[in-house]
Design an enzyme around this catalytic site. Structure first.
Site, PDB file in Angstrom:
ATOM      1  CG  HIS A 147      95.368 100.846  12.027  1.00 40.82           C
ATOM      2  ND1 HIS A 147      95.594 100.476  13.326  1.00 40.82           N
ATOM      3  CD2 HIS A 147      96.518 101.420  11.594  1.00 40.82           C
ATOM      4  CE1 HIS A 147      96.833 100.827  13.666  1.00 40.82           C
ATOM      5  NE2 HIS A 147      97.410 101.407  12.620  1.00 40.82           N
ATOM      6  CD  GLU A 149     100.352  99.843   9.900  1.00 41.92           C
ATOM      7  OE1 GLU A 149     101.109 100.796   9.971  1.00 41.92           O
ATOM      8  OE2 GLU A 149      99.248  99.818  10.470  1.00 41.92           O
TER       9      GLU A 149
HETATM   10  P1  PGA Z   1     103.666 103.558  14.515  1.00 39.23           P
HETATM   11  O1  PGA Z   1     102.201 103.366  13.956  1.00 39.23           O
HETATM   12  O2  PGA Z   1     104.505 104.171  13.433  1.00 39.23           O
HETATM   13  O3  PGA Z   1     103.481 104.466  15.690  1.00 39.23           O
HETATM   14  O4  PGA Z   1     104.165 102.213  14.904  1.00 39.23           O
HETATM   15  C1  PGA Z   1     101.967 102.880  12.674  1.00 39.23           C
HETATM   16  C2  PGA Z   1     100.508 102.554  12.544  1.00 39.23           C
HETATM   17  O5  PGA Z   1      99.915 102.030  13.488  1.00 39.23           O
HETATM   18  O6  PGA Z   1      99.889 102.834  11.492  1.00 39.23           O
END
Ligand code: PGA
Length: 237
Positions: free
Chosen positions: A87, A157
């Site tokens: 992450h 992401e």
């Molecule tokens: P968010 O987080 O939906 O709050 O943007 C997603 C993540 O960081 O996995």
């Protein structure tokens, strides 16, 4: 439409068990993976019927002198099936490198658990037009080093869109990147039919738009997974 995989990444929230159990109860649906802080995993597992549990992190050794770490063997024993790895918050704040991420994924696969590998570009990289270069590097460093990688899930992401940043990625733009990831995986890394998720400020306002305008296999949801009203709308309750 194929059912979407919804991975709820609670991050370091909530700060008490009763709220954790309340959120887990609302989210207890087939196709949902709950990733609470480690301390709530056991209790949540005992209280859900349909959802699965996952961890937000793990360490690559099975046991030993590794202060503060938790192994995949331990996580498996309490019923975890999925582990989030790489992450951006861990890459950036805790300086996890692609090498560390590789070690973790190898160990996760060894236990027959499913790694959810997060990849994504930051704002500067996006502005410099380096999104594809960054994603290729992150994917290559993992997939080219592993023989058995069939159960790795990829979560795209874009770091600049993760909540708190105030930005959102348009579903149509995310879809273009999804196609790029799918093609790169299948053509260069010989990895077909990869489950690809999207994460980054997915909320009840843009969720339908993501469903209509993109073909992700599911979503990694942070902030919205902690808000009861949003959660109910997303889960269609
Ligand atoms: P968010 O987080 O939906 O709050 O943007 C997603 C993540 O960081 O996995």
């Amino acid at each position: 439409m194929k059912k979407k995989l919804l991975v709820m990444n609670w991050k370091m929230n909530p700060n008490n068990l009763s709220q954790a159990l309340k959120l887990a109860k609302i989210s207890d649906k087939k196709g949902v993976v709950l990733c609470p802080p480690f301390v709530f995993l056991n209790e949540i597992k005992k209280n859900i019927k349909n959802a699965k549990i996952g961890a937000q992190n793990s360490f690559w050794e099975n046991d030993g002198a590794y202060t503060g770490e938790i192994s995949n063997v331990m996580l498996k024993k309490i019923g975890c099936r999925y582990i989030i790895v790489g992450h951006s918050e861990r890459r950036n704040i805790l300086k996890e490198s692609n090498n560390v991420i590789n070690e973790k994924i190898k160990s996760i696969l060894k236990e027959n658990l499913k790694p959810i590998l997060c990849i994504g570009e930051n704002e500067k990289e996006k502005k410099r037009g380096e999104t594809k270069k960054v994603l290729k590097k992150q994917l290559f460093s993992v997939f080219s080093n592993l023989k058995n990688h069939s159960s790795i899930i990829v979560a795209y992401e874009p770091i600049w869109s993760i909540s708190g940043s105030g930005n959102s990625c348009y579903p149509k733009d995310a879809e273009k990147t999804r196609i790029f990831i799918e093609n790169y995986l299948s053509q260069k890394l010989k990895r077909k039919n990869t489950t690809i998720l999207y994460g980054g400020n997915v909320n009840f306002k843009n969720y339908d738009d993501f469903l209509k305008n993109s073909f992700f296999d599911g979503f990694l949801i942070g902030g919205a997974s902690l808000k009861e009203k949003e959660l109910k709308k997303i889960l269609n309750l």
